[in-house]
Design a protein around this motif. Structure first.
Motif, PDB file in Angstrom:
ATOM      1  N   SER A  24      31.060   1.041 -17.219  1.00 53.26           N
ATOM      2  CA  SER A  24      32.011   1.641 -16.315  1.00 53.26           C
ATOM      3  C   SER A  24      31.039   2.943 -15.326  1.00 53.26           C
ATOM      4  CB  SER A  24      32.860   2.697 -17.714  1.00 53.26           C
ATOM      5  OG  SER A  24      32.248   3.176 -18.103  1.00 53.26           O
ATOM      6  N   TYR A  25      29.820   3.169 -16.427  1.00 51.46           N
ATOM      7  CA  TYR A  25      28.575   3.274 -15.188  1.00 51.46           C
ATOM      8  C   TYR A  25      27.670   2.143 -15.053  1.00 51.46           C
ATOM      9  CZ  TYR A  25      26.271   7.126 -13.716  1.00 51.46           C
ATOM     10  OH  TYR A  25      25.510   8.005 -12.504  1.00 51.46           O
ATOM     11  N   PRO A  26      27.815   1.880 -13.882  1.00 56.83           N
ATOM     12  CA  PRO A  26      26.061   0.862 -14.023  1.00 56.83           C
ATOM     13  C   PRO A  26      24.976   1.285 -13.221  1.00 56.83           C
ATOM     14  CG  PRO A  26      28.091   0.969 -11.694  1.00 56.83           C
ATOM     15  CD  PRO A  26      28.268   2.059 -11.990  1.00 56.83           C
ATOM     16  N   TYR A  27      25.342   3.018 -13.633  1.00 62.72           N
ATOM     17  CA  TYR A  27      23.705   3.744 -13.040  1.00 62.72           C
ATOM     18  C   TYR A  27      23.167   4.415 -14.296  1.00 62.72           C
ATOM     19  CZ  TYR A  27      26.088   2.860  -8.759  1.00 62.72           C
ATOM     20  OH  TYR A  27      26.424   2.372  -7.295  1.00 62.72           O
ATOM     21  N   GLY A  28      22.702   5.268 -14.678  1.00 59.11           N
ATOM     22  CA  GLY A  28      22.350   5.802 -15.768  1.00 59.11           C
ATOM     23  C   GLY A  28      20.665   5.614 -16.389  1.00 59.11           C
ATOM     24  N   TYR A  29      21.080   5.618 -17.474  1.00 60.86           N
ATOM     25  CA  TYR A  29      19.753   5.507 -18.402  1.00 60.86           C
ATOM     26  C   TYR A  29      20.525   3.682 -19.422  1.00 60.86           C
ATOM     27  CZ  TYR A  29      15.634   5.736 -21.344  1.00 60.86           C
ATOM     28  OH  TYR A  29      14.433   5.663 -22.455  1.00 60.86           O
ATOM     29  N   THR A  65      14.125   2.842 -17.525  1.00 61.42           N
ATOM     30  CA  THR A  65      15.423   2.408 -16.374  1.00 61.42           C
ATOM     31  C   THR A  65      16.392   3.439 -15.695  1.00 61.42           C
ATOM     32  OG1 THR A  65      17.184   1.835 -16.723  1.00 61.42           O
ATOM     33  CG2 THR A  65      14.831   0.221 -15.757  1.00 61.42           C
ATOM     34  N   PHE A  66      16.156   5.019 -15.419  1.00 62.26           N
ATOM     35  CA  PHE A  66      17.470   5.771 -14.377  1.00 62.26           C
ATOM     36  C   PHE A  66      17.728   5.180 -12.591  1.00 62.26           C
ATOM     37  CE2 PHE A  66      19.757   9.116 -13.403  1.00 62.26           C
ATOM     38  CZ  PHE A  66      20.036   9.612 -14.401  1.00 62.26           C
ATOM     39  N   SER A  67      19.376   4.603 -13.082  1.00 62.77           N
ATOM     40  CA  SER A  67      19.547   4.545 -11.812  1.00 62.77           C
ATOM     41  C   SER A  67      20.412   5.635 -11.477  1.00 62.77           C
ATOM     42  CB  SER A  67      20.081   2.721 -11.528  1.00 62.77           C
ATOM     43  OG  SER A  67      19.144   2.036 -12.278  1.00 62.77           O
ATOM     44  N   LEU A  68      20.862   6.116 -10.267  1.00 64.96           N
ATOM     45  CA  LEU A  68      21.774   6.428  -9.083  1.00 64.96           C
ATOM     46  C   LEU A  68      22.697   5.636  -8.342  1.00 64.96           C
ATOM     47  CD1 LEU A  68      20.798   9.426  -7.848  1.00 64.96           C
ATOM     48  CD2 LEU A  68      18.504   7.691  -8.772  1.00 64.96           C
ATOM     49  N   GLY A  69      23.559   5.622  -8.074  1.00 65.63           N
ATOM     50  CA  GLY A  69      24.284   5.091  -6.608  1.00 65.63           C
ATOM     51  C   GLY A  69      24.463   5.986  -5.205  1.00 65.63           C
ATOM     52  N   PRO A  70      25.155   5.579  -4.412  1.00 70.10           N
ATOM     53  CA  PRO A  70      25.330   6.979  -3.529  1.00 70.10           C
ATOM     54  C   PRO A  70      26.315   7.783  -3.222  1.00 70.10           C
ATOM     55  CG  PRO A  70      26.601   4.178  -3.352  1.00 70.10           C
ATOM     56  CD  PRO A  70      25.884   4.034  -4.632  1.00 70.10           C
ATOM     57  N   LEU A  71      25.928   8.695  -2.234  1.00 73.09           N
ATOM     58  CA  LEU A  71      26.102   9.797  -3.107  1.00 73.09           C
ATOM     59  C   LEU A  71      28.077  10.339  -3.037  1.00 73.09           C
ATOM     60  CD1 LEU A  71      25.480  12.653  -3.563  1.00 73.09           C
ATOM     61  CD2 LEU A  71      25.666  13.064  -0.966  1.00 73.09           C
ATOM     62  N   ASP A  72      28.646   9.631  -1.643  1.00 66.68           N
ATOM     63  CA  ASP A  72      29.452   9.639  -1.473  1.00 66.68           C
ATOM     64  C   ASP A  72      30.116   8.222  -2.358  1.00 66.68           C
ATOM     65  OD1 ASP A  72      32.411   9.358  -0.653  1.00 66.68           O
ATOM     66  OD2 ASP A  72      30.931   9.752   1.582  1.00 66.68           O
ATOM     67  N   SER A  73      30.978   9.091  -3.685  1.00 63.49           N
ATOM     68  CA  SER A  73      31.617   7.663  -4.101  1.00 63.49           C
ATOM     69  C   SER A  73      33.361   7.564  -3.590  1.00 63.49           C
ATOM     70  CB  SER A  73      32.153   7.565  -5.849  1.00 63.49           C
ATOM     71  OG  SER A  73      32.776   9.500  -5.703  1.00 63.49           O
TER      72      SER A  73
END
Length: 160
Positions: A24-29, A65-73
């Protein structure tokens, strides 16, 4: 961003794992345990279907790894950014700024590509908001812990 990332990866595992990558959250650690287990299982399955027994010699991937996506969800359709609560105070602002700089670089590269292709409009790839109104680009930080080779049992170990 470099110093903040290093400080983040030096934190206790519980802090880093507080924002895990999930369905459900394709970013993170993500860490070497989950990455290595998945890789080893996939290669072992592949070897088994080919009649080979090579999976016992594989080394797990040691990276974090740590990932983050676009600011505007809302426009990207991706989940809102999440940062660990106990991360260094500079972590979220530094990564946000770096992500913004990389978005600007992408715009420059898109313009350069349009010029190289001799398109009539240098902003051809950016027109109609295709990039600014919903890209799904991600920033991924990688950390490879230092490995130590132990001669007595011919193995590699991650050094804390």
């Amino acid at each position: 961003a470099w110093d903040s990332s290093k400080s983040f990866f030096d934190l206790e595992p519980a802090v880093k794992k507080s924002i895990p990558m999930s369905d459900s959250y394709p970013y993170g650690y993500e860490n070497h345990e989950s990455l290595g287990t998945e890789r080893t299982a996939a290669v072992a399955k592949s070897c088994a279907t080919k009649g080979k027994n090579e999976s016992s010699t594989l080394l797990a991937d040691s990276k974090e790894t740590f990932s983050l996506g676009p600011l505007d969800s809302a426009t990207s359709g991706m989940p809102s950014r999440k940062f660990p609560q106990n991360a260094p105070a500079t972590f979220a602002p530094a990564l946000t700024q770096y992500f913004n700089v990389m978005e600007n670089l992408a715009r420059i590269l898109f313009r350069g590509l349009a010029l190289a292709l001799q398109l009539d409009d240098a902003s051809w790839f950016l027109r109609d908001g295709h990039f600014d109104d919903g890209h799904q680009c991600a920033l991924r930080l990688l950390n490879y812990p230092q490995l130590e080779y132990q001669k007595e049992n011919r193995s590699l170990h991650i050094r804390a």
